[in-house]
Each structure stands twice: as C-alpha cells, then as structure tokens.
Write an enzyme that holds these catalytic residues in place. Structure first.
Site, PDB file in Angstrom:
ATOM      1  N   GLY A   1       0.784  -1.219   0.000  1.00  0.00           N
ATOM      2  CA  GLY A   1       0.000   0.000   0.000  1.00  0.00           C
ATOM      3  C   GLY A   1       0.813   1.265   0.000  1.00  0.00           C
ATOM      4  O   GLY A   1       0.294   2.353   0.261  1.00  0.00           O
ATOM      5  N   GLY A  97      -5.585  -1.371  10.725  1.00  0.00           N
ATOM      6  CA  GLY A  97      -6.964  -1.826  10.750  1.00  0.00           C
ATOM      7  C   GLY A  97      -7.884  -0.716  10.277  1.00  0.00           C
ATOM      8  O   GLY A  97      -7.522   0.115   9.456  1.00  0.00           O
ATOM      9  N   TYR A 127     -15.607  -6.016   5.356  1.00  0.00           N
ATOM     10  CA  TYR A 127     -14.311  -5.336   5.332  1.00  0.00           C
ATOM     11  C   TYR A 127     -13.775  -5.146   6.747  1.00  0.00           C
ATOM     12  O   TYR A 127     -12.608  -5.441   7.039  1.00  0.00           O
ATOM     13  CB  TYR A 127     -14.459  -3.987   4.629  1.00  0.00           C
ATOM     14  CG  TYR A 127     -13.286  -3.063   4.808  1.00  0.00           C
ATOM     15  CD1 TYR A 127     -12.061  -3.340   4.216  1.00  0.00           C
ATOM     16  CD2 TYR A 127     -13.386  -1.892   5.564  1.00  0.00           C
ATOM     17  CE1 TYR A 127     -10.971  -2.486   4.376  1.00  0.00           C
ATOM     18  CE2 TYR A 127     -12.311  -1.034   5.721  1.00  0.00           C
ATOM     19  CZ  TYR A 127     -11.110  -1.340   5.130  1.00  0.00           C
ATOM     20  OH  TYR A 127     -10.034  -0.508   5.294  1.00  0.00           O
ATOM     21  N   PRO A 154      -7.197   3.623  12.270  1.00  0.00           N
ATOM     22  CA  PRO A 154      -7.500   5.013  11.878  1.00  0.00           C
ATOM     23  C   PRO A 154      -8.984   5.219  11.612  1.00  0.00           C
ATOM     24  O   PRO A 154      -9.677   4.317  11.136  1.00  0.00           O
ATOM     25  CB  PRO A 154      -6.680   5.196  10.601  1.00  0.00           C
ATOM     26  CG  PRO A 154      -6.585   3.820  10.019  1.00  0.00           C
ATOM     27  CD  PRO A 154      -6.529   2.873  11.192  1.00  0.00           C
ATOM     28  N   LEU A 157     -10.278   8.766   6.702  1.00  0.00           N
ATOM     29  CA  LEU A 157      -9.244   9.714   6.284  1.00  0.00           C
ATOM     30  C   LEU A 157      -9.725  10.552   5.108  1.00  0.00           C
ATOM     31  O   LEU A 157     -10.603  10.147   4.350  1.00  0.00           O
ATOM     32  CB  LEU A 157      -7.976   8.967   5.889  1.00  0.00           C
ATOM     33  CG  LEU A 157      -7.391   8.016   6.940  1.00  0.00           C
ATOM     34  CD1 LEU A 157      -6.145   7.325   6.385  1.00  0.00           C
ATOM     35  CD2 LEU A 157      -7.079   8.732   8.241  1.00  0.00           C
ATOM     36  N   ARG A 200     -19.664  11.514  12.318  1.00  0.00           N
ATOM     37  CA  ARG A 200     -18.461  10.755  11.990  1.00  0.00           C
ATOM     38  C   ARG A 200     -17.227  11.551  12.412  1.00  0.00           C
ATOM     39  O   ARG A 200     -17.247  12.773  12.494  1.00  0.00           O
ATOM     40  CB  ARG A 200     -18.375  10.471  10.482  1.00  0.00           C
ATOM     41  CG  ARG A 200     -19.461   9.560   9.941  1.00  0.00           C
ATOM     42  CD  ARG A 200     -19.285   8.138  10.398  1.00  0.00           C
ATOM     43  NE  ARG A 200     -20.281   7.249   9.821  1.00  0.00           N
ATOM     44  CZ  ARG A 200     -21.464   6.961  10.370  1.00  0.00           C
ATOM     45  NH1 ARG A 200     -21.802   7.539  11.514  1.00  0.00           N
ATOM     46  NH2 ARG A 200     -22.301   6.140   9.782  1.00  0.00           N
TER      47      ARG A 200
END
Length: 253
Positions: A1, A97, A127, A154, A157, A200
């Site tokens: 990644g 994660g 997921y 996290p 993002l 959120r």
C-alpha cells in the site's frame, strides 16, 4: 500500500526517521493475494519492519456491491503477509486496521475496550471483520511466536489524492465531487444519503501518516490504538461546510 492515498504520506513521514531504505512494492510486481509472490517480495526487499497499508476499500455503495471480495482480499493479504513476515523473521509488523471494525452502536468517542462489544455496521462488516482478524493474528503471533505485531485503527481519512470516483469514494471526497458537479451544472439541489444526523470522525491523511510513522518507531504493545482527531461532525454539517467551500449555493436534501 505504499503508493496509495495513505502510503505516499506514510513513506514521507517514515523517511524523516532516516531508515536505510523504504521499499514500496506494487501489485503488478508482488500481488499480496499470492503467497508465493509475498515470499519473493521478502527475498527481494529483505525487510526489518513491515508496515501493511494495502487494502481493498470503498464507500457505502462499493461495500454493498463487493462484500465477498472485500472480505476475502483484505483477509488473505494480511494473513499471508503476516505469516511470511513471521517466517522471514522481521523485527516488527505494523498492521493498519479500520474504525469499521467497531460494533455498530459503539458509544462516541470510540474506545479500544469497546472493540469486541458487538457486530459491526452491516454495510462495512465484511471489510471491518477482515481487518479485525489481523489484530487477532498479531496478538496470537505475539503470544506463540514472540512477533512484535502492533495494530492501528485510523478513523475515516481525507486529503490530497483521495478517491473521488462516485461509486467508490468515501463521504468527504464523494460530497466534494457532488458539490462541484452540482455547482458546475447550475443545479438548485444536491442529494446526500441518509438523514444527515449521523456523526463521523475524520482525520487528515498527513496527520494519520505522522501517527503511523511514530507508532512504527515507538509503539510496541499488543493493544490496538485508535488514530483520530477526537472531534465528530454530523453529515448534515459536513455537507453544508463542503458545499459552502465548493461554491454550491443550492438546497441540500
């Protein structure tokens, strides 16, 4: 990644600690779904530390459309990569994660001790659970094999180089795309999924990268750690803010 939306700023943040080398393999060369490819990768890169950022991700629509793919590919990449890292003898394995692993009705703000208190939100569950298994694997490998595996969780993002495709993007880039398109088309309204009351927490990608680099160097415990801003915003307020910044003056529905 290492070549992706999060990977590029993580590489820059890690470079500040002056490692001997940073290797960021691409899928065309080393497909992490293929265990033989992972073994070749370790022989090629000879890593001391592995930071696993690779993931197959998307927004609500993409998760609804690809639950099987999102579960299998995220699980198989992480499980095989950590096993090959153990066999190779790497000094440390950092697994990324996701906040999607938390139970659907977790109290806000999220606390690590609530991670196992229920089932994740249905849309993201495949997921989220695939990523959650990397925490289980890291803790099991530490207990049996002494592997120094750490897990970071996290929140959502956002930032430069995000995915702005309508069918695959998360909420902030999706709203930016919608607002700009509605503005340019001269529309008088913009539709947003849901009631707008849900809240959120979001984190700027470069701040997340800095946290990941710091944890890679300094954090060595088995307990997972949340990475977030500590601030929440409702989707209604978020949509209003984005529309204002993008210059869309119509109605939000």
């Amino acid at each position: 990644g290492g070549a992706g939306f999060l990977g590029r700023p993580v590489r820059r943040a890690l470079a500040g600690f002056e490692p001997d080398a940073i290797v960021a393999p691409r899928r065309a060369e080393f497909d992490l779904r293929d265990r033989d490819a992972i073994a070749r990768l370790f022989q090629f890169a000879q890593p001391d530390v592995v930071v696993h950022l690779a993931a197959v991700v998307g927004g609500i629509g993409a998760n609804r459309k690809n639950p099987g793919r999102y579960f299998y590919e995220n699980a198989i990449m992480g499980i095989q990569l950590m096993e090959e890292a153990r066999l190779y003898g790497v000094e440390k394995f950092v697994a990324l994660g996701t906040i999607c692993s938390y139970p659907n009705h977790t109290p806000v703000p999220f606390r690590e001790e609530d991670l196992w208190n229920g089932y994740p939100e249905e849309t993201n569950a495949p997921y989220g659970l695939a990523k959650k298994m990397l925490l289980v694997q890291a803790q099991a490998y530490r207990k049996q094999y002494g592997v120094n595996g750490v897990t970071l969780l996290p929140v959502k993002l956002y930032g430069p180089r995000d995915n702005f495709e309508p069918e695959a993007s998360h909420v902030i880039p999706a709203l930016i795309s919608k607002a700009c398109a509605a503005r340019d088309a001269g529309k008088d309204c913009l539709e947003v999924w849901g009631t707008g009351t849900a809240s959120r927490e979001f984190l700027f990608v470069r701040d997340a990268a800095r946290a990941i680099a710091l944890a890679t160097v300094h954090y060595n415990k088995t307990e997972p750690v949340n990475l977030g801003s500590g601030q929440e915003i409702t989707i209604r307020d978020l949509a209003a803010m984005i529309c204002d910044l993008c210059g869309f003056r119509g109605e939000i529905r």
